[in-house]
Write an enzyme that holds these catalytic residues in place. Sequence first.
Site, PDB file in Angstrom:
ATOM      1  N   ARG A 123      16.561  23.213  51.309  1.00 21.21           N
ATOM      2  CA  ARG A 123      17.249  22.955  50.037  1.00 21.21           C
ATOM      3  C   ARG A 123      17.021  24.054  48.990  1.00 21.21           C
ATOM      4  NH1 ARG A 123      15.325  17.593  51.222  1.00 21.21           N
ATOM      5  NH2 ARG A 123      17.060  16.261  51.877  1.00 21.21           N
ATOM      6  N   LYS A 145      27.280  34.435  44.424  1.00 19.99           N
ATOM      7  CA  LYS A 145      28.213  33.819  45.377  1.00 19.99           C
ATOM      8  C   LYS A 145      27.760  34.148  46.795  1.00 19.99           C
ATOM      9  CE  LYS A 145      32.685  34.058  44.805  1.00 19.99           C
ATOM     10  NZ  LYS A 145      34.048  34.547  44.460  1.00 19.99           N
ATOM     11  N   GLU A 187      36.756  48.137  45.507  1.00 24.25           N
ATOM     12  CA  GLU A 187      36.203  47.233  44.495  1.00 24.25           C
ATOM     13  C   GLU A 187      35.944  47.968  43.180  1.00 24.25           C
ATOM     14  OE1 GLU A 187      35.959  44.080  44.552  1.00 24.25           O
ATOM     15  OE2 GLU A 187      35.820  43.415  46.630  1.00 24.25           O
ATOM     16  N   LYS A 229      30.593  43.554  35.650  1.00 23.91           N
ATOM     17  CA  LYS A 229      30.436  42.264  36.328  1.00 23.91           C
ATOM     18  C   LYS A 229      29.468  41.359  35.580  1.00 23.91           C
ATOM     19  CE  LYS A 229      30.361  39.900  40.670  1.00 23.91           C
ATOM     20  NZ  LYS A 229      30.427  39.966  42.138  1.00 23.91           N
ATOM     21  N   GLU A 239      32.569  30.415  38.606  1.00 24.79           N
ATOM     22  CA  GLU A 239      33.971  30.732  38.893  1.00 24.79           C
ATOM     23  C   GLU A 239      34.907  29.565  38.552  1.00 24.79           C
ATOM     24  OE1 GLU A 239      36.353  33.391  42.185  1.00 24.79           O
ATOM     25  OE2 GLU A 239      34.892  31.947  42.933  1.00 24.79           O
ATOM     26  N   ARG A 243      36.051  34.276  35.711  1.00 31.16           N
ATOM     27  CA  ARG A 243      35.558  34.992  36.882  1.00 31.16           C
ATOM     28  C   ARG A 243      36.630  35.155  37.953  1.00 31.16           C
ATOM     29  NH1 ARG A 243      29.612  34.049  39.699  1.00 31.16           N
ATOM     30  NH2 ARG A 243      29.845  35.549  41.401  1.00 31.16           N
ATOM     31  N   ASN A 247      39.210  38.306  41.570  1.00 30.53           N
ATOM     32  CA  ASN A 247      39.965  38.149  42.818  1.00 30.53           C
ATOM     33  C   ASN A 247      41.227  39.004  42.848  1.00 30.53           C
ATOM     34  OD1 ASN A 247      38.251  36.216  44.091  1.00 30.53           O
ATOM     35  ND2 ASN A 247      39.077  34.631  42.746  1.00 30.53           N
ATOM     36  N   HIS A 250      42.563  40.236  46.114  1.00 29.38           N
ATOM     37  CA  HIS A 250      41.838  39.580  47.192  1.00 29.38           C
ATOM     38  C   HIS A 250      42.662  38.530  47.939  1.00 29.38           C
ATOM     39  CE1 HIS A 250      38.513  41.691  45.457  1.00 29.38           C
ATOM     40  NE2 HIS A 250      37.647  41.153  46.287  1.00 29.38           N
ATOM     41  N   HIS A 254      42.461  39.156  51.724  1.00 34.45           N
ATOM     42  CA  HIS A 254      41.848  38.273  52.711  1.00 34.45           C
ATOM     43  C   HIS A 254      42.829  37.917  53.825  1.00 34.45           C
ATOM     44  CE1 HIS A 254      38.586  36.744  49.692  1.00 34.45           C
ATOM     45  NE2 HIS A 254      38.272  37.905  50.246  1.00 34.45           N
ATOM     46  N   HIS A 266      36.719  45.205  54.360  1.00 34.67           N
ATOM     47  CA  HIS A 266      37.096  44.367  53.216  1.00 34.67           C
ATOM     48  C   HIS A 266      37.682  45.201  52.076  1.00 34.67           C
ATOM     49  CE1 HIS A 266      37.016  41.197  50.238  1.00 34.67           C
ATOM     50  NE2 HIS A 266      36.269  41.956  49.452  1.00 34.67           N
TER      51      HIS A 266
END
Length: 373
Positions: A123, A145, A187, A229, A239, A243, A247, A250, A254, A266
């Site tokens: 956890r 993330k 990026e 960032k 997000e 935020r 993307n 993206h 993706h 990527h």
Amino acid sequence: MDNIIQINNEGEHAYDIIFSDSFNLLKSELEKFNIEKKRICIVTDSNVASLYANEIKSLVDMICKQCIVVQFNAGELSKRQETVNKIYEVLVKKKFDRKDILIALGGGVVGDITGFVAATYMRGIDYVQVPTTLLSQVDSSIGGKTGIDFKDHKNIIGAFKMPKLVYINLNTLKTLPEREFNAGMGEVIKYGLIMAEDFYEYLNKNIAKIRSRDLETLSNVVYMCCRLKKVIVEDDPYEKNVRKILNFGHTFGHAIEKCKGFEYLHGECVSLGIVAASYISYKIKQIDSDTFNSIKNTLASYGLPIAVSGIKANDILREILNDKKMHSGYITFIVLKHIGKVNFYKVNFHNMPEDEKELLINAIETITIENPQ
């Protein structure tokens, strides 16, 4: 340039980003976490292990109770539950507990996997990011993330888990293969396009220095991306709002990754996605044709693809339907209002007007070699 950026989470200090030209400061940074009685597990991949794993292990061995290294095959195809299970098995066998620490040594895939393990093992266990690629240094190591892929779905399983530290050794960029370095620029350029016109201009003025990996210029680039960032993740750590602008490129990217069987990196797919999203921006009269062409020229100047073969528009549209950002049949594309500022373009995929579908098809055909525009 300062050698440290402090990241806050909901008003409280969360972690620091340390910038250096070596690993020499990592020992003293780790000592701040009282690790003399802790076990350390370095998680890395087959590309990075031979370059830096022994150096980091030797450094950590001097200051912790025990240090081990877990390695997996490099690449997106390892970003699966099977890899996570392998790490769990080692941690259980070595009796790691919640007071111990993981170190993610590598690029974005390593960081995502290690962060996910850290979020879920017992956890929650602390972890440190030591990013060694341009893409991970400017983007994926920051913000907490984490995630893994599941079948046809990219990053569909994940959690938010803030690292204890992000340690950036800028000299690791010198050992990066050219294609990996160029992919990271996808990026980097994104940040200029969505947040900082002056940074975008800096990238255009310093193409030769950046591509030759001049350390001073690269330091400025990485530091500026991290500063940008920081603004986003502190304002929206989970997000829910702003935020989402990160993307940009993206959603298309993706889908292209999946259609190409992860043949493309990527950052290369982000580049293609930026072209498609910029085309939409142009067609809905947010940017003009000169700006659209300038964006394509900038991407190409950094060795990034602006067109791809072997995919069809309908295949990409189908993959977009599997995107985790789809909500109740709607998906919001990030588009440009102008360089340094974005807008949101919301599309209903369940009841799409013909003119809107044509726009998306044309945007995709803009990046296919079979249908150049």
